[in-house]
Enzyme design. Structure first.
Site, PDB file in Angstrom:
ATOM      1  N   SER A  41     -30.062 -31.139 -55.554  1.00 48.11           N
ATOM      2  CA  SER A  41     -28.856 -30.115 -55.033  1.00 48.11           C
ATOM      3  C   SER A  41     -27.716 -31.470 -55.369  1.00 48.11           C
ATOM      4  O   SER A  41     -26.034 -31.617 -55.672  1.00 48.11           O
ATOM      5  CB  SER A  41     -28.239 -29.594 -54.202  1.00 48.11           C
ATOM      6  OG  SER A  41     -29.222 -30.055 -53.288  1.00 48.11           O
ATOM      7  N   ASP A 342     -19.322 -31.029 -47.439  1.00 43.68           N
ATOM      8  CA  ASP A 342     -20.349 -29.691 -46.434  1.00 43.68           C
ATOM      9  C   ASP A 342     -20.872 -29.997 -45.639  1.00 43.68           C
ATOM     10  O   ASP A 342     -20.894 -31.341 -45.588  1.00 43.68           O
ATOM     11  CB  ASP A 342     -21.094 -28.961 -46.752  1.00 43.68           C
ATOM     12  CG  ASP A 342     -21.573 -29.461 -48.612  1.00 43.68           C
ATOM     13  OD1 ASP A 342     -22.778 -29.676 -48.113  1.00 43.68           O
ATOM     14  OD2 ASP A 342     -22.704 -28.278 -49.624  1.00 43.68           O
ATOM     15  N   HIS A 345     -24.058 -31.932 -48.330  1.00 40.49           N
ATOM     16  CA  HIS A 345     -23.357 -33.201 -49.869  1.00 40.49           C
ATOM     17  C   HIS A 345     -22.132 -34.057 -49.726  1.00 40.49           C
ATOM     18  O   HIS A 345     -21.579 -33.353 -48.975  1.00 40.49           O
ATOM     19  CB  HIS A 345     -22.903 -32.230 -50.394  1.00 40.49           C
ATOM     20  CG  HIS A 345     -24.485 -31.318 -51.553  1.00 40.49           C
ATOM     21  ND1 HIS A 345     -24.292 -29.811 -50.804  1.00 40.49           N
ATOM     22  CD2 HIS A 345     -25.574 -31.807 -51.123  1.00 40.49           C
ATOM     23  CE1 HIS A 345     -26.302 -28.957 -50.831  1.00 40.49           C
ATOM     24  NE2 HIS A 345     -26.069 -30.061 -51.263  1.00 40.49           N
TER      25      HIS A 345
END
Length: 366
Positions: A41, A342, A345
């Protein structure tokens, strides 16, 4: 200490001058002809948008500071470190997510992105996470094994667009990037008693290194010669880790950071062995641990206000559709003041610092 942006600009100018002097160029004012990305991600630009999975970021507030304020599937408020790196290398557009409609025709000439949120060195990482946290919920990620299969498919498509000679040159001279390992520890090892009760972090790290080595050998066999791989970040400083495992510590979760440092030693050692085995392979392990740790420990020195929690919601547990969404209350108004977007990340502002360090560290790949 973070690398100064002015130093990066000077470094880039010197690199371009060096390559130009020796007649190395690719016609589109880029230092390399293409960027081909694998991983998780941290570098996914939207592949998971096309999968039946919880691990998506194609909805607000993700992407609110990106081009046209659009959520593309990037797990960030704006640009990823790899986006910034691409711009630094002269690219005007980003290599497309391979599963997207944009991954066709001439768009393939500048590379492709195969990364998928929740993937890791261990192909089972994503499935274990969801099975334990949300039984019965659909989960899927493009494993590194499958990402390599897609890369083979990409090579065939590229040859049809560019011709065999040019496509072979692009494959050989392209910059390859890999980000993995975060999901293996945070989404798998630390929460899975079937693993953490049987293997020590060191033993699990060795298992992952074996997968890393296999991946690099396979990628080399497919023509890659310039590969940059990110180290693990300070896992214990990630807001989600602090929330779930840091109740007895005021700062970062020290044992997680120790695990990350131990793993980073292993991957550097493995990289050195691979370079000896394949002398024409340019392989650099990007140290993202130190620059990110330095920023987290001294946020104000780097223009940040908050380093312990993310911008989205409370910033302590929010990620993907779980709590970080358009209806989430408490999301900050200025993400550039936060190291994390978040609970997992980095923000675009933090990604800028990481990208600056990667650019300098990666000179050996040019």
């Amino acid at each position: 200490m973070a690398v100064n942006s002015n130093n990066v600009a000077l470094f880039l100018f010197s690199a371009i001058a060096f390559l130009s002097f020796f007649g190395i160029g690719y016609g589109q004012d880029t230092i390399v002809p293409a960027i081909i990305t694998f991983g998780d991600s941290v570098v996914d630009v939207g592949n998971n948008d096309y999968l039946p999975t919880l691990f998506k970021a194609n909805y607000p507030p993700y992407g609110r500071d990106f081009v046209n304020h659009k959520a593309t599937g990037r797990f960030c408020n704006g640009k990823l470190a790899t986006d910034i790196t691409a711009e630094t290398l002269g690219f005007k557009t980003y290599a497309p997510a391979y599963l997207s409609p944009q991954a066709s025709g001439k768009n393939l000439l500048i590379g492709a992105n195969f990364a998928s949120a929740a993937s890791g060195y261990d192909d089972k990482a994503a499935y274990v996470y969801v099975a334990m946290q949300a039984p019965g919920v659909i989960a899927h990620a493009i494993t590194l094994t499958q990402q390599l299969e897609y890369f083979k498919e990409y090579q065939s498509k590229l040859a049809k667009v560019a011709g065999s000679n040019k496509s072979a040159s692009i494959i050989k001279e392209a910059l390859y990037l890999l980000s993995a390992g975060n999901s293996d520890f945070l989404q798998n090892y630390y929460i899975n008693p079937l693993i953490n009760k049987v293997y020590t972090p060191d033993q699990f790290g060795s298992y992952l290194i074996s997968s890393f080595t296999t991946f690099v050998k396979s990628l080399y066999g497919l023509g890659a010669r310039r590969l940059g791989v990110t180290s693990l970040p300070p896992l214990g400083c990630v807001p989600l880790a602090r929330t779930l495992f840091g109740s007895h510590e005021s700062g970062c979760v020290s044992r997680f950071n120790s695990d990350a440092q131990q793993f980073n030693k292993k991957i550097n050692s493995a990289a050195n062995s691979l370079k000896k085995q394949f002398p024409d392979l340019k392989l650099v392990i990007f140290d993202i641990y130190k620059p990110l740790y330095d920023v987290i420990q001294s946020p104000s020195k780097n223009g940040f206000v908050e380093a312990k929690k993310g911008c989205c919601g409370t910033g302590t547990i929010e990620t993907t559709s779980f709590l970080c969404n358009q209806k989430t209350p408490g999301t900050c108004s200025n993400a550039s003041q936060y190291v994390f977007w978040d609970s997992v990340h980095p923000s675009q502002a933090a990604n800028q610092i990481i990208a600056d360090d990667i650019t300098v560290q990666g000179f050996a790949l040019l």
